[in-house]
Design an enzyme around this catalytic site. Sequence first.
Site, short mmCIF file in Angstrom:
data_model
loop_
_atom_site.label_atom_id
_atom_site.label_comp_id
_atom_site.label_asym_id
_atom_site.label_seq_id
_atom_site.Cartn_x
_atom_site.Cartn_y
_atom_site.Cartn_z
N LYS A 1 0.81 -1.23 0.00
CA LYS A 1 0.00 0.00 0.00
C LYS A 1 0.84 1.28 0.00
CE LYS A 1 -2.11 -1.74 3.64
NZ LYS A 1 -1.99 -3.20 3.50
N ASP B 1 -2.74 1.48 9.30
CA ASP B 1 -3.05 0.65 8.13
C ASP B 1 -4.43 1.02 7.56
OD1 ASP B 1 -2.51 -1.68 6.37
OD2 ASP B 1 -4.29 -2.48 7.36
N LYS C 1 -5.38 2.80 3.85
CA LYS C 1 -6.41 2.28 2.95
C LYS C 1 -7.46 3.34 2.62
CE LYS C 1 -5.90 -2.50 4.56
NZ LYS C 1 -6.53 -3.61 5.34
N GLY D 1 -5.97 -12.31 5.21
CA GLY D 1 -5.47 -13.66 4.98
C GLY D 1 -4.58 -13.73 3.75
#
Length: 810
Positions: free
Chosen positions: A568, A668, A672, A791
């Site tokens: 990112k 985080d 985003k 995941g």
Amino acid sequence: MYFKEDKMKILKFGGKSLANGKGIHKVINIIENKVGNGESITVVLSARGRSTDQLEEILDRAVNNESYQEQLQAFKQYQVDSYGDFKVDDEFKTLDKLFEGVSLLGDYSKRIKDQVLSQGEVISAKLLTHILKEKGINANFTDSRELIKTDGKFGEAQPLDKLSKENVVKHFKKYNGTTVNIVTGFIASNTKNETTTLGRNGSNYTAALLANYLDAEELQNFTHVSGIYTANPDLVSDAKKIERLSYTEANELAYFGANILHAKTIIPLIEKNIPLRILNTFDDQNNGTLITAENSSKGIKSLSVLENVSLINLEGRGLLGRVGVDARIFKALAYKNISVSIISQGSSERGIGLVVESEKAIEAKKVLKQEFEADFYKKDVNKITVANEVAVISIIGQDLSTFHRPYNALIKNQVIPLLFNNTVSGKNVSLVVYKAQLHKALNVIHGEIFGVAKKINIAVFGHGLVGGTLIDQILKSAKDIEKRKKIDLNIFAVANSRKILLNENGVDTNWKSIVEEGDSYQIKDVIKFADAHHLENLIAIDNTASKDFTDNYSVLIENGFDLVSSNKVANTLSFDFYKELRMKLEKHQKQYLYETNVGAGLPLIDTIKLLHLSGENITRIKGVFSGSLSYLFNTFSKEKRLFSEVLGEAINKGYTEPDPREDLCGNDVGRKLLILARELGLSNEFNDVNIHNLIPENLREGAADTFLKRLKELDSVYQKIKDEQKPNHVLRYIGDLHGDLFKEKGILDVKLVSVPESSALGQVKGSDSIFEIYTESYGDQPIVIQGAGAGAAVTARGVFGDILRLTEKS
């Protein structure tokens, strides 16, 4: 004239077929088998191995008064080696005399050169005749200089058909029936009985002339390849053999540089409708390529290449609208016997490009400067330039209506044609490219148009949980994807921060252990490797979390890589970097996909892009952005358990980073949210994001181990927040983009909120993520995207999806 009941077949063998060792033994076996089967055959031979090249090299040394005896002795030894009592003393004496004369004079004529080169074919035919006779075959050495008569143009003589045919028919009337005539190819003689040669592909031409004069059943051309291919197999590994061609198609291939063919070879066969079969001396199980008068199926047949060419550009504003410029060019060049294979000019007529043989490029430029001297003076012509390191690729059978496909594929791979044109029929297109890009260009075009799998060459940077899972997914699915989608996914590079594994043919399931034994590297090494192996359709995958690696994005884009990233960082650096990266992508026509930056494998970014580009006004985006924090608060809200217990469970299941503060700090989620804001054209920076840090101030510093020992200190804080909620409410850690999103910047909040359990946010389960997209058209009813948001397998699958999206766009 007596022949067997069957018509005669002409067999022609090239130099590689006749080389010492396996080659010449295979030739002998082929002739023995055909004689044993009762076939009526005539054999035409080239010089053996590299004999012609060697004779030219010795000639060059002799004319420069350099020592040539050692090379000449090696040539002689090669010709008689292992052949017992075989002698060609007369031919060796002729060579000695000719080379001695050239050395003394310091010069030689084309006539002398023809005499020198002719000895290679004579020796070749005499040797084969000798071996066949020893095996009991009625072989007859036939010197084509007694049969084929030509004009006096040494080096590239033209046959005198009537006289040559009379000689051939007379000879074969005498030597017929069980006789196998072993004929020297390439050489002939003029009416003064002086040795001449037939120029490029001369031995094939000899064979074609004999086939014509004798009304042969078939000409079989034995080479070192199994026929004509869709491209040169040495350059394109996926090239496929063409089973049948028409004379017209073969003539096009010959004109545009097919090595096996030459246009003049085809003409004598067309006149008598004689089939030509290209066969492999070393593979007697292969039927080769058959060329006949019958038209084969329509469509693109092959890619041909001309390499020894130069591109001459004539440029000038004064050429605009001027009549007769092309005629002047052709007339001036024709006067010096310079042939133009391709000519093309822009619609503005300010530039004219023409392709000539490299050895004549300097002379061509000189001639054109003389022709346009007055135009230079009037400044109607600005300059005449020569580009030598170029090659021509001709797509035989290419219709202009579908030419955009290979052309776009070239541009995507940063191969920019210098010039292109199409034939009058509109069924063949030729491109001029830099020779350094020839190999890649051929593979790109071939992969695009011949229905074989398009090769996608992938470099994976970062092979941790996500990267390693991705590699395994690709390797497991590659064969199925190739079968279903005709896409060959080839992972040619796997790297971590220190070591790299490089393999142009792709890594296998043992990649992980080999990487650790790999080499240290810089990004330029990957680029050099891709260039050296002419790899096309390049994709770089960033599965790191490294800011340092994003510094490589620009150089990768500049060198032909598309980008896919689960990292990112690049999208959350300064807005200036963000804009500069997009500008570079646009300039180089590359793609950058990063669907997994937000929502792992969920189609969130694509949906937002589509809505935004379609003109839909997005007014708000909010949701649960973190799978790990989703699990944490879903479980804590629903179950009567301590916060520290649930957090410990999340850590043990691998939902969080080893130091869970990296999740709990909210950065985080902030990154985003910023990524989504920028997708809407907002110019927010990361420091514009209002982040609610879930870690109490007294626990933010110190080592991870210390923090993990103090998790219970979080219990009272979050139990109090939980207890103070309204009934039937649950805790969710969300990102919220709102405000006036038509302005330069939006409002970005990352915070812990309490929402009704019955709401969309409240119903999220497990580690799922959920996103609500509000638009003007939908009003208070948001578009909801929900699913697994964390995941390694999910994220890797999302990266895989981006790779496949890129292959569809390429």
